[in-house]
Scaffold this active site. Structure first.
Site, PDB file in Angstrom:
ATOM      1  N   SER A 295      62.690  49.265 100.623  1.00 19.10           N
ATOM      2  CA  SER A 295      63.218  47.986 101.102  1.00 19.10           C
ATOM      3  C   SER A 295      63.385  47.015  99.934  1.00 19.10           C
ATOM      4  O   SER A 295      63.999  45.955 100.095  1.00 19.10           O
ATOM      5  CB  SER A 295      62.294  47.379 102.165  1.00 19.10           C
TER       6      SER A 295
ATOM      7  N   LYS B 103      55.688  58.310 100.091  1.00 14.36           N
ATOM      8  CA  LYS B 103      56.140  58.310 101.486  1.00 14.36           C
ATOM      9  C   LYS B 103      57.539  58.921 101.546  1.00 14.36           C
ATOM     10  O   LYS B 103      58.358  58.691 100.654  1.00 14.36           O
ATOM     11  CB  LYS B 103      56.155  56.887 102.052  1.00 14.36           C
TER      12      LYS B 103
ATOM     13  N   GLU C 191      60.821  59.964 104.427  1.00 10.65           N
ATOM     14  CA  GLU C 191      61.366  59.754 105.764  1.00 10.65           C
ATOM     15  C   GLU C 191      61.852  61.061 106.373  1.00 10.65           C
ATOM     16  O   GLU C 191      62.570  61.819 105.715  1.00 10.65           O
ATOM     17  CB  GLU C 191      62.556  58.767 105.700  1.00 10.65           C
TER      18      GLU C 191
ATOM     19  N   GLU D 181      58.451  53.677 112.971  1.00  5.01           N
ATOM     20  CA  GLU D 181      59.262  52.452 112.884  1.00  5.01           C
ATOM     21  C   GLU D 181      60.163  52.306 114.091  1.00  5.01           C
ATOM     22  O   GLU D 181      60.921  53.219 114.448  1.00  5.01           O
ATOM     23  CB  GLU D 181      60.094  52.478 111.588  1.00  5.01           C
TER      24      GLU D 181
HETATM   25  O1  KIV Z   1      60.716  50.473 102.647  1.00  2.00           O
HETATM   26  C1  KIV Z   1      59.966  49.905 103.458  1.00  2.00           C
HETATM   27  O2  KIV Z   1      59.652  48.707 103.345  1.00  2.00           O
HETATM   28  C2  KIV Z   1      59.438  50.680 104.560  1.00  2.00           C
HETATM   29  C3  KIV Z   1      58.676  49.943 105.622  1.00  2.00           C
HETATM   30  C4  KIV Z   1      59.612  49.218 106.501  1.00  2.00           C
HETATM   31  C5  KIV Z   1      57.781  50.842 106.389  1.00  2.00           C
HETATM   32  O3  KIV Z   1      59.630  51.859 104.625  1.00  2.00           O
END
Ligand code: KIV
Length: 275
Positions: free
Chosen positions: A56, A124, A126, A193
């Site tokens: 993000s 992380k 997705e 999410e």
């Molecule tokens: O990139 C991000 O900020 C995220 C959150 C919204 C979980 O993946």
């Protein structure tokens, strides 16, 4: 430059193990995003459990419409800044779009770069079934992985909208299967999410690893928000799931207007602020 006053919190480092214990003890996990040293230092000092160097950053740092333009080099740069600031929180870094979907070897190389070059504690990724082999290969190499299901912004052009996911039976069933796959693959936690609260509650109760919700209701084992939304830096993004804990855009605007005024009227700098 002013010195920051940082409250004292228990300095014991948060690990992936700590998060699993928090789930077992029913202590909700607090996670926020961070992309730079100064903010990360404040959030860590305030006692946040997990700092997510999220892609993000593409939206809030770089002003892009989606997260897709982020590169591995961008993510490593932001992660280095955050890791330098942190004494306690677990630092999780997003693998950006295009750095892990191609093949499992590429995914492993990307994850290793994030761990080696940034000093991150975990990554992380997705998605569910389509990336499960890559997740397994990364975990086998000793790198902790946080999953991310539901609205996965890297797939925005496939979804077509940022609306709530998995409202329909078929998608909800797929999400439950994906959650189990990620748990079996060895993920230490997963983000859920923008899915119905009842579905998030069911998933959270049915798996042993912590779920961290964003727009997924209160039954998740923890919550995450984009810091710039939570602190009111962003004024033009107001989905239902965002709560403002400060109005920093207003505070900053007032402060800057005050500064401009002081400069124009020559009331800044004063004698004591001069040499
Ligand atoms: O990139 C991000 O900020 C995220 C959150 C919204 C979980 O993946």
């Amino acid at each position: 430059m002013s010195t920051q006053t940082i409250p004292t919190v228990d300095k014991k480092r948060i690990t992936t193990q700590t998060l699993q214990e928090m789930k077992a003890d029913r202590i909700p996990i607090a996670m926020l995003t961070a992309y730079d040293y100064t903010t990360a230092r404040i959030l860590d000092g305030a006692g946040i459990d997990v700092l997510l160097v999220g892609d993000s950053a593409s939206n809030v740092m770089a002003g892009n419409e989606t997260t897709l333009p982020m590169t591995l080099d961008h993510m490593i740069y932001h992660a280095q800044c955050v890791v330098r600031a942190v004494q306690r929180a677990l630092v999780v870094v997003d693998l950006p779009f295009g750095s892990y979907q191609g093949n499992t070897k590429e995914a492993l190389v990307s994850a290793i770069r994030v761990m080696k070059e940034a000093g991150a504690h975990a990554i992380k990724m997705e998605g569910g079934a389509p990336i499960i082999e890559a997740v397994e290969r990364i975990i086998t190499a000793g790198i902790p992985v946080m999953g991310h299901l539901g609205l996965t912004p890297q797939s925005i052009y496939r979804f077509g909208t940022y609306k709530v996911r998995a409202r329909e039976e078929e998608e909800a069933e797929q999400l439950k299967r994906d959650a189990r796959l990620l748990e079996e693959a060895g993920c230490f936690a997963m983000v859920l999410e923008k899915i119905p609260a009842t579905l998030a509650a069911e998933v959270s109760a049915s798996i042993s690893i912590p779920t961290i919700g964003i727009g997924a209701g209160v039954a998740c084992d923890g919550q995450v928000l984009v810091t710039h939304d939570a602190l009111g830096f962003t004024t033009d993004f107001n989905p239902r799931f965002v709560r403002h804990y400060a109005e920093l855009a207003e505070t900053i605007t007032d402060a800057v207007q005050h500064y401009i005024d002081d400069v124009r009227t020559r009331s800044f700098p004063s004698e004591s602020e001069s040499y």
